[in-house]
Design a protein around this motif. Structure first.
Motif, PDB file in Angstrom:
ATOM      1  N   LEU A  24       0.849  -1.187   0.000  1.00 57.20           N
ATOM      2  CA  LEU A  24       0.000   0.000   0.000  1.00 57.20           C
ATOM      3  C   LEU A  24       0.885   1.239   0.000  1.00 57.20           C
ATOM      4  N   GLU A  25       0.716   2.089  -1.010  1.00 58.15           N
ATOM      5  CA  GLU A  25       1.474   3.332  -1.077  1.00 58.15           C
ATOM      6  C   GLU A  25       0.875   4.342  -0.108  1.00 58.15           C
ATOM      7  N   LEU A  26       1.664   5.350   0.269  1.00 54.48           N
ATOM      8  CA  LEU A  26       1.205   6.338   1.244  1.00 54.48           C
ATOM      9  C   LEU A  26      -0.082   7.025   0.805  1.00 54.48           C
ATOM     10  N   GLY A  27      -0.148   7.439  -0.446  1.00 51.43           N
ATOM     11  CA  GLY A  27      -1.341   8.133  -0.926  1.00 51.43           C
ATOM     12  C   GLY A  27      -2.590   7.286  -0.814  1.00 51.43           C
ATOM     13  N   ALA A  28      -2.483   6.031  -1.198  1.00 47.96           N
ATOM     14  CA  ALA A  28      -3.615   5.111  -1.096  1.00 47.96           C
ATOM     15  C   ALA A  28      -3.978   4.878   0.367  1.00 47.96           C
ATOM     16  N   ALA A  29      -2.973   4.861   1.227  1.00 45.51           N
ATOM     17  CA  ALA A  29      -3.223   4.677   2.659  1.00 45.51           C
ATOM     18  C   ALA A  29      -4.004   5.860   3.219  1.00 45.51           C
ATOM     19  N   VAL A  30      -3.599   7.062   2.852  1.00 51.17           N
ATOM     20  CA  VAL A  30      -4.293   8.260   3.328  1.00 51.17           C
ATOM     21  C   VAL A  30      -5.740   8.256   2.835  1.00 51.17           C
ATOM     22  N   ARG A  31      -5.922   7.946   1.563  1.00 53.90           N
ATOM     23  CA  ARG A  31      -7.275   7.912   0.997  1.00 53.90           C
ATOM     24  C   ARG A  31      -8.141   6.873   1.710  1.00 53.90           C
ATOM     25  N   ARG A  32      -7.571   5.717   1.934  1.00 49.76           N
ATOM     26  CA  ARG A  32      -8.331   4.652   2.606  1.00 49.76           C
ATOM     27  C   ARG A  32      -8.716   5.063   4.031  1.00 49.76           C
ATOM     28  N   LEU A  33      -7.771   5.637   4.761  1.00 43.24           N
ATOM     29  CA  LEU A  33      -8.071   6.099   6.125  1.00 43.24           C
ATOM     30  C   LEU A  33      -9.145   7.185   6.103  1.00 43.24           C
ATOM     31  N   VAL A  37     -12.207   5.207   7.580  1.00 43.36           N
ATOM     32  CA  VAL A  37     -12.178   5.468   9.023  1.00 43.36           C
ATOM     33  C   VAL A  37     -12.823   6.809   9.355  1.00 43.36           C
ATOM     34  N   ALA A  38     -12.361   7.880   8.711  1.00 39.59           N
ATOM     35  CA  ALA A  38     -12.880   9.213   9.026  1.00 39.59           C
ATOM     36  C   ALA A  38     -14.244   9.472   8.387  1.00 39.59           C
ATOM     37  N   LYS A  39     -14.542   8.758   7.287  1.00 39.84           N
ATOM     38  CA  LYS A  39     -15.817   8.947   6.584  1.00 39.84           C
ATOM     39  C   LYS A  39     -16.003  10.404   6.176  1.00 39.84           C
ATOM     40  N   GLY A  64       3.465  15.277  -6.552  1.00 38.67           N
ATOM     41  CA  GLY A  64       4.081  16.371  -5.816  1.00 38.67           C
ATOM     42  C   GLY A  64       5.162  15.864  -4.887  1.00 38.67           C
ATOM     43  N   ASN A  65       5.518  16.706  -3.964  1.00 43.36           N
ATOM     44  CA  ASN A  65       6.556  16.389  -2.998  1.00 43.36           C
ATOM     45  C   ASN A  65       6.097  16.905  -1.632  1.00 43.36           C
ATOM     46  N   PRO A  66       5.209  16.155  -0.967  1.00 43.97           N
ATOM     47  CA  PRO A  66       4.646  16.645   0.293  1.00 43.97           C
ATOM     48  C   PRO A  66       5.707  16.766   1.382  1.00 43.97           C
ATOM     49  N   THR A  67       5.523  17.748   2.236  1.00 37.35           N
ATOM     50  CA  THR A  67       6.439  17.914   3.363  1.00 37.35           C
ATOM     51  C   THR A  67       6.115  16.886   4.441  1.00 37.35           C
ATOM     52  N   LEU A  68       7.066  16.674   5.310  1.00 34.33           N
ATOM     53  CA  LEU A  68       6.850  15.782   6.445  1.00 34.33           C
ATOM     54  C   LEU A  68       5.708  16.311   7.306  1.00 34.33           C
ATOM     55  N   ASN A  69       5.615  17.627   7.442  1.00 29.78           N
ATOM     56  CA  ASN A  69       4.524  18.222   8.224  1.00 29.78           C
ATOM     57  C   ASN A  69       3.164  17.896   7.612  1.00 29.78           C
ATOM     58  N   SER A  70       3.062  17.967   6.288  1.00 26.62           N
ATOM     59  CA  SER A  70       1.790  17.653   5.624  1.00 26.62           C
ATOM     60  C   SER A  70       1.422  16.188   5.814  1.00 26.62           C
ATOM     61  N   LEU A  71       2.401  15.308   5.666  1.00 23.66           N
ATOM     62  CA  LEU A  71       2.134  13.883   5.849  1.00 23.66           C
ATOM     63  C   LEU A  71       1.730  13.591   7.291  1.00 23.66           C
ATOM     64  N   ASN A  72       2.427  14.180   8.235  1.00 25.58           N
ATOM     65  CA  ASN A  72       2.054  13.974   9.635  1.00 25.58           C
ATOM     66  C   ASN A  72       0.665  14.531   9.920  1.00 25.58           C
ATOM     67  N   ALA A  73       0.310  15.632   9.274  1.00 30.44           N
ATOM     68  CA  ALA A  73      -1.011  16.237   9.482  1.00 30.44           C
ATOM     69  C   ALA A  73      -2.130  15.291   9.063  1.00 30.44           C
ATOM     70  N   VAL A  74      -1.949  14.562   7.968  1.00 40.21           N
ATOM     71  CA  VAL A  74      -3.017  13.655   7.511  1.00 40.21           C
ATOM     72  C   VAL A  74      -3.038  12.337   8.283  1.00 40.21           C
ATOM     73  N   PHE A  75      -1.924  11.961   8.865  1.00 42.36           N
ATOM     74  CA  PHE A  75      -1.902  10.723   9.660  1.00 42.36           C
ATOM     75  C   PHE A  75      -2.264  10.960  11.127  1.00 42.36           C
ATOM     76  N   ARG A  76      -2.067  12.177  11.628  1.00 43.15           N
ATOM     77  CA  ARG A  76      -2.302  12.499  13.041  1.00 43.15           C
ATOM     78  C   ARG A  76      -3.699  12.132  13.529  1.00 43.15           C
TER      79      ARG A  76
END
Length: 92
Positions: A24-33, A37-39, A64-76
């Motif tokens: 599972l790639e990160l983007g697909a993981a974010v979309r799935r969550l 999960v969040a609906k 793109g090239n997301p920052t670590l802050n952006s990635l952490n924001a969507v996983f938080r």
């Protein structure tokens, strides 16, 4: 429709396992969550995470090239954060 705590935990664990084993790639993981999960729609989720909708779309599409802050924001919201781990194919 809300997700029970048990189902939420199982979904998050499943996503984590998919990222860890490379299925599972990160983007697909974010979309799935976001969806399972969040609906939430992208606009709602981006606002909650305090990122732009464009940034969320790029993350979910693996562009793109997301920052670590952006990635952490969507996983938080799921109790997750980006990190470093040893690759399973590497010896110690």
């Amino acid at each position: 429709m809300t997700v029970s705590i048990e189902i939420r935990g199982l979904l998050i664990e499943s996503v984590m396992a998919g990222i860890a084993d490379g299925s599972l790639e990160l983007g697909a993981a974010v979309r799935r969550l976001r969806i399972e999960v969040a609906k939430m729609q992208q606009t709602q989720f981006a606002k909650m995470c305090k990122i732009s909708v464009r940034t969320l779309i790029q993350i979910e599409q693996g562009e793109g090239n997301p920052t670590l802050n952006s990635l952490n924001a969507v996983f938080r919201p799921f109790g997750l954060q980006m990190g470093v781990m040893r690759r399973p194919d590497r010896l110690r």
